[in-house]
Design an enzyme around this catalytic site. Structure first.
Site, PDB file in Angstrom:
ATOM      1  N   THR A   1      -5.438  -7.360  10.696  1.00  0.00           N
ATOM      2  CA  THR A   1      -5.703  -6.047  10.087  1.00  0.00           C
ATOM      3  C   THR A   1      -5.146  -4.918  10.947  1.00  0.00           C
ATOM      4  O   THR A   1      -4.555  -3.964  10.428  1.00  0.00           O
ATOM      5  CB  THR A   1      -7.230  -5.861   9.915  1.00  0.00           C
ATOM      6  OG1 THR A   1      -7.751  -6.992   9.220  1.00  0.00           O
ATOM      7  CG2 THR A   1      -7.538  -4.592   9.141  1.00  0.00           C
TER       8      THR A   1
ATOM      9  N   PHE B   1     -15.250   3.865   7.485  1.00  0.00           N
ATOM     10  CA  PHE B   1     -13.883   4.224   7.081  1.00  0.00           C
ATOM     11  C   PHE B   1     -13.680   4.217   5.564  1.00  0.00           C
ATOM     12  O   PHE B   1     -12.562   4.412   5.093  1.00  0.00           O
ATOM     13  CB  PHE B   1     -12.870   3.285   7.742  1.00  0.00           C
ATOM     14  CG  PHE B   1     -13.081   1.814   7.433  1.00  0.00           C
ATOM     15  CD1 PHE B   1     -12.635   1.253   6.244  1.00  0.00           C
ATOM     16  CD2 PHE B   1     -13.730   0.995   8.355  1.00  0.00           C
ATOM     17  CE1 PHE B   1     -12.830  -0.095   5.969  1.00  0.00           C
ATOM     18  CE2 PHE B   1     -13.932  -0.357   8.084  1.00  0.00           C
ATOM     19  CZ  PHE B   1     -13.489  -0.900   6.886  1.00  0.00           C
TER      20      PHE B   1
ATOM     21  N   ARG C   1      -2.181 -14.617   4.472  1.00  0.00           N
ATOM     22  CA  ARG C   1      -2.852 -13.904   5.571  1.00  0.00           C
ATOM     23  C   ARG C   1      -2.075 -14.120   6.878  1.00  0.00           C
ATOM     24  O   ARG C   1      -1.960 -13.196   7.693  1.00  0.00           O
ATOM     25  CB  ARG C   1      -4.302 -14.375   5.730  1.00  0.00           C
ATOM     26  CG  ARG C   1      -5.211 -14.051   4.554  1.00  0.00           C
ATOM     27  CD  ARG C   1      -5.559 -12.594   4.412  1.00  0.00           C
ATOM     28  NE  ARG C   1      -6.191 -12.014   5.562  1.00  0.00           N
ATOM     29  CZ  ARG C   1      -6.952 -10.900   5.518  1.00  0.00           C
ATOM     30  NH1 ARG C   1      -7.184 -10.278   4.347  1.00  0.00           N
ATOM     31  NH2 ARG C   1      -7.453 -10.398   6.606  1.00  0.00           N
TER      32      ARG C   1
ATOM     33  N   LYS D   1       0.827  -1.212   0.000  1.00  0.00           N
ATOM     34  CA  LYS D   1       0.000   0.000   0.000  1.00  0.00           C
ATOM     35  C   LYS D   1       0.862   1.262   0.000  1.00  0.00           C
ATOM     36  O   LYS D   1       2.082   1.188   0.260  1.00  0.00           O
ATOM     37  CB  LYS D   1      -0.942  -0.066   1.193  1.00  0.00           C
ATOM     38  CG  LYS D   1      -1.926  -1.257   1.125  1.00  0.00           C
ATOM     39  CD  LYS D   1      -2.869  -1.266   2.325  1.00  0.00           C
ATOM     40  CE  LYS D   1      -3.897  -2.383   2.215  1.00  0.00           C
ATOM     41  NZ  LYS D   1      -4.859  -2.359   3.357  1.00  0.00           N
TER      42      LYS D   1
ATOM     43  N   HIS E   1      -2.047  -5.483   1.494  1.00  0.00           N
ATOM     44  CA  HIS E   1      -3.320  -6.164   1.280  1.00  0.00           C
ATOM     45  C   HIS E   1      -3.048  -7.641   1.039  1.00  0.00           C
ATOM     46  O   HIS E   1      -2.038  -7.998   0.440  1.00  0.00           O
ATOM     47  CB  HIS E   1      -4.021  -5.590   0.039  1.00  0.00           C
ATOM     48  CG  HIS E   1      -5.224  -6.390  -0.388  1.00  0.00           C
ATOM     49  ND1 HIS E   1      -6.444  -6.246   0.212  1.00  0.00           N
ATOM     50  CD2 HIS E   1      -5.373  -7.359  -1.333  1.00  0.00           C
ATOM     51  CE1 HIS E   1      -7.308  -7.091  -0.353  1.00  0.00           C
ATOM     52  NE2 HIS E   1      -6.683  -7.773  -1.296  1.00  0.00           N
TER      53      HIS E   1
ATOM     54  N   GLU F   1      -9.424 -10.167  -7.725  1.00  0.00           N
ATOM     55  CA  GLU F   1      -8.510  -9.047  -7.474  1.00  0.00           C
ATOM     56  C   GLU F   1      -7.299  -9.096  -8.406  1.00  0.00           C
ATOM     57  O   GLU F   1      -6.824  -8.050  -8.875  1.00  0.00           O
ATOM     58  CB  GLU F   1      -8.080  -9.066  -6.005  1.00  0.00           C
ATOM     59  CG  GLU F   1      -9.235  -8.755  -5.060  1.00  0.00           C
ATOM     60  CD  GLU F   1      -8.926  -9.008  -3.591  1.00  0.00           C
ATOM     61  OE1 GLU F   1      -9.819  -8.757  -2.775  1.00  0.00           O
ATOM     62  OE2 GLU F   1      -7.801  -9.466  -3.268  1.00  0.00           O
TER      63      GLU F   1
ATOM     64  N   TYR G   1     -12.624  -1.854  -3.473  1.00  0.00           N
ATOM     65  CA  TYR G   1     -13.080  -2.022  -2.088  1.00  0.00           C
ATOM     66  C   TYR G   1     -14.594  -1.878  -1.960  1.00  0.00           C
ATOM     67  O   TYR G   1     -15.101  -1.546  -0.882  1.00  0.00           O
ATOM     68  CB  TYR G   1     -12.379  -1.013  -1.183  1.00  0.00           C
ATOM     69  CG  TYR G   1     -10.946  -1.397  -0.843  1.00  0.00           C
ATOM     70  CD1 TYR G   1     -10.671  -2.488  -0.008  1.00  0.00           C
ATOM     71  CD2 TYR G   1      -9.864  -0.672  -1.333  1.00  0.00           C
ATOM     72  CE1 TYR G   1      -9.372  -2.835   0.319  1.00  0.00           C
ATOM     73  CE2 TYR G   1      -8.552  -1.012  -1.006  1.00  0.00           C
ATOM     74  CZ  TYR G   1      -8.321  -2.100  -0.176  1.00  0.00           C
ATOM     75  OH  TYR G   1      -7.025  -2.441   0.157  1.00  0.00           O
TER      76      TYR G   1
ATOM     77  N   ARG H   1       2.595  -6.839   8.933  1.00  0.00           N
ATOM     78  CA  ARG H   1       1.888  -5.693   9.526  1.00  0.00           C
ATOM     79  C   ARG H   1       2.466  -5.319  10.885  1.00  0.00           C
ATOM     80  O   ARG H   1       2.537  -4.134  11.229  1.00  0.00           O
ATOM     81  CB  ARG H   1       0.394  -5.991   9.597  1.00  0.00           C
ATOM     82  CG  ARG H   1      -0.281  -5.815   8.220  1.00  0.00           C
ATOM     83  CD  ARG H   1      -1.694  -6.317   8.213  1.00  0.00           C
ATOM     84  NE  ARG H   1      -2.429  -5.864   7.033  1.00  0.00           N
ATOM     85  CZ  ARG H   1      -3.602  -6.375   6.668  1.00  0.00           C
ATOM     86  NH1 ARG H   1      -4.170  -7.338   7.372  1.00  0.00           N
ATOM     87  NH2 ARG H   1      -4.220  -5.913   5.590  1.00  0.00           N
TER      88      ARG H   1
ATOM     89  N   ASN I   1      -2.118   0.030   6.956  1.00  0.00           N
ATOM     90  CA  ASN I   1      -1.578  -1.246   7.430  1.00  0.00           C
ATOM     91  C   ASN I   1      -0.692  -1.973   6.408  1.00  0.00           C
ATOM     92  O   ASN I   1      -0.606  -3.190   6.402  1.00  0.00           O
ATOM     93  CB  ASN I   1      -2.703  -2.133   7.957  1.00  0.00           C
ATOM     94  CG  ASN I   1      -3.744  -2.429   6.903  1.00  0.00           C
ATOM     95  OD1 ASN I   1      -3.580  -2.045   5.747  1.00  0.00           O
ATOM     96  ND2 ASN I   1      -4.798  -3.121   7.285  1.00  0.00           N
TER      97      ASN I   1
HETATM   98  P1  IDP Z   1      -7.934  -6.824   5.641  1.00  0.00           P
HETATM   99  O1  IDP Z   1      -7.127  -5.882   4.777  1.00  0.00           O
HETATM  100  O2  IDP Z   1      -7.137  -7.347   6.798  1.00  0.00           O
HETATM  101  O3  IDP Z   1      -8.611  -7.935   4.853  1.00  0.00           O
HETATM  102  P2  IDP Z   1     -10.546  -5.567   5.787  1.00  0.00           P
HETATM  103  O4  IDP Z   1     -11.493  -5.698   6.940  1.00  0.00           O
HETATM  104  O5  IDP Z   1     -10.866  -6.293   4.525  1.00  0.00           O
HETATM  105  O6  IDP Z   1      -9.092  -5.950   6.319  1.00  0.00           O
HETATM  106  O7  IDP Z   1     -10.417  -4.014   5.493  1.00  0.00           O
HETATM  107  C1  IDP Z   1      -9.830  -3.560   4.283  1.00  0.00           C
HETATM  108  C2  IDP Z   1      -8.912  -2.397   4.616  1.00  0.00           C
HETATM  109  O8  IDP Z   1      -9.699  -1.296   5.114  1.00  0.00           O
HETATM  110  C3  IDP Z   1      -7.901  -2.662   5.742  1.00  0.00           C
HETATM  111  O9  IDP Z   1      -6.767  -3.358   5.300  1.00  0.00           O
HETATM  112  C4  IDP Z   1      -7.570  -1.254   6.196  1.00  0.00           C
HETATM  113  O10 IDP Z   1      -6.681  -0.588   5.300  1.00  0.00           O
HETATM  114  C5  IDP Z   1      -8.949  -0.581   6.108  1.00  0.00           C
HETATM  115  N1  IDP Z   1      -9.663  -0.670   7.379  1.00  0.00           N
HETATM  116  C6  IDP Z   1     -10.260  -1.774   7.913  1.00  0.00           C
HETATM  117  N2  IDP Z   1     -10.824  -1.488   9.107  1.00  0.00           N
HETATM  118  C7  IDP Z   1     -10.585  -0.172   9.339  1.00  0.00           C
HETATM  119  C8  IDP Z   1     -10.925   0.729  10.413  1.00  0.00           C
HETATM  120  O11 IDP Z   1     -11.562   0.344  11.394  1.00  0.00           O
HETATM  121  N3  IDP Z   1     -10.494   2.012  10.276  1.00  0.00           N
HETATM  122  C9  IDP Z   1      -9.805   2.458   9.186  1.00  0.00           C
HETATM  123  N4  IDP Z   1      -9.462   1.655   8.161  1.00  0.00           N
HETATM  124  C10 IDP Z   1      -9.848   0.357   8.237  1.00  0.00           C
HETATM  125 MG    MG Z   2     -10.063  -7.834   3.416  1.00  0.00          MG
END
Ligand code: IDP
Ligand code: MG
Length: 139
Positions: free
Chosen positions: A93, A59, A87, A11, A117, A128, A51, A104, A114
């Protein structure tokens, strides 16, 4: 059907901090083969589409701004059990909850920014990967 492929993006924060090489080294050391890779930048429309599943989340706006503020490195990775193992390699996350040694834990600043992806299923890995790569970019 298990394809043994997953999709990743380093990212914008990872590129801004100069962490591209270190993260690719972790991916390589974990046994993933890179079958497609490029540096690119998503438009706002592309990030919203990528997304879309999160479009109702509070968010979402922040996520689109973050993911479009600079270039990313997109890649398709191949390994046995790729989706699940990747993962595990990237960690939770929220980096505060990520296991020691995960990408991470090492390189993410917050739950929003974070670092990387990783696809969450074989089906999404295929969707994707196709979002970012044409057939002639995958080897
Ligand atoms: P993942 O990337 O671990 O699969 P997801 O729940 O799919 O997590 O969320 C996608 C992306 O959205 C996350 O990687 C992060 O960049 C962002 N994100 C997820 N939850 C939050 C939050 O609570 N606040 C701000 N950004 C978030
Ligand atoms: Mg995800």
């Amino acid at each position: 059907m298990a394809t043994n492929r997953t999709f990743t993006m380093l990212k914008p924060d990872s590129l801004e901090k100069g962490n591209t090489g270190a993260i690719l080294e972790k991916i390589n050391a974990a046994g993933f083969k890179i079958v497609a890779m490029k540096q690119t930048r998503m438009s706002k429309a592309e990030a919203k589409a990528f997304y879309a599943v999160h479009s109702e989340r509070p968010f979402f706006g922040e996520l689109v701004l973050y993911m479009t503020r600079g270039p990313i490195v997109a890649a398709i990775l191949e390994k046995e059990n790729a989706v699940e193992d990747f993962r595990t390699l990237i960690g939770a996350t929220n980096p505060d909850e990520a296991a020691e040694g995960t990408i991470r834990k090492l390189y993410a600043a917050s739950i929003g920014e974070n670092a990387v992806h990783g696809s969450d299923s074989d089906e999404n890995a295929a969707i994707e990967g196709s979002f970012h790569f044409s057939g002639r970019e995958i080897f």
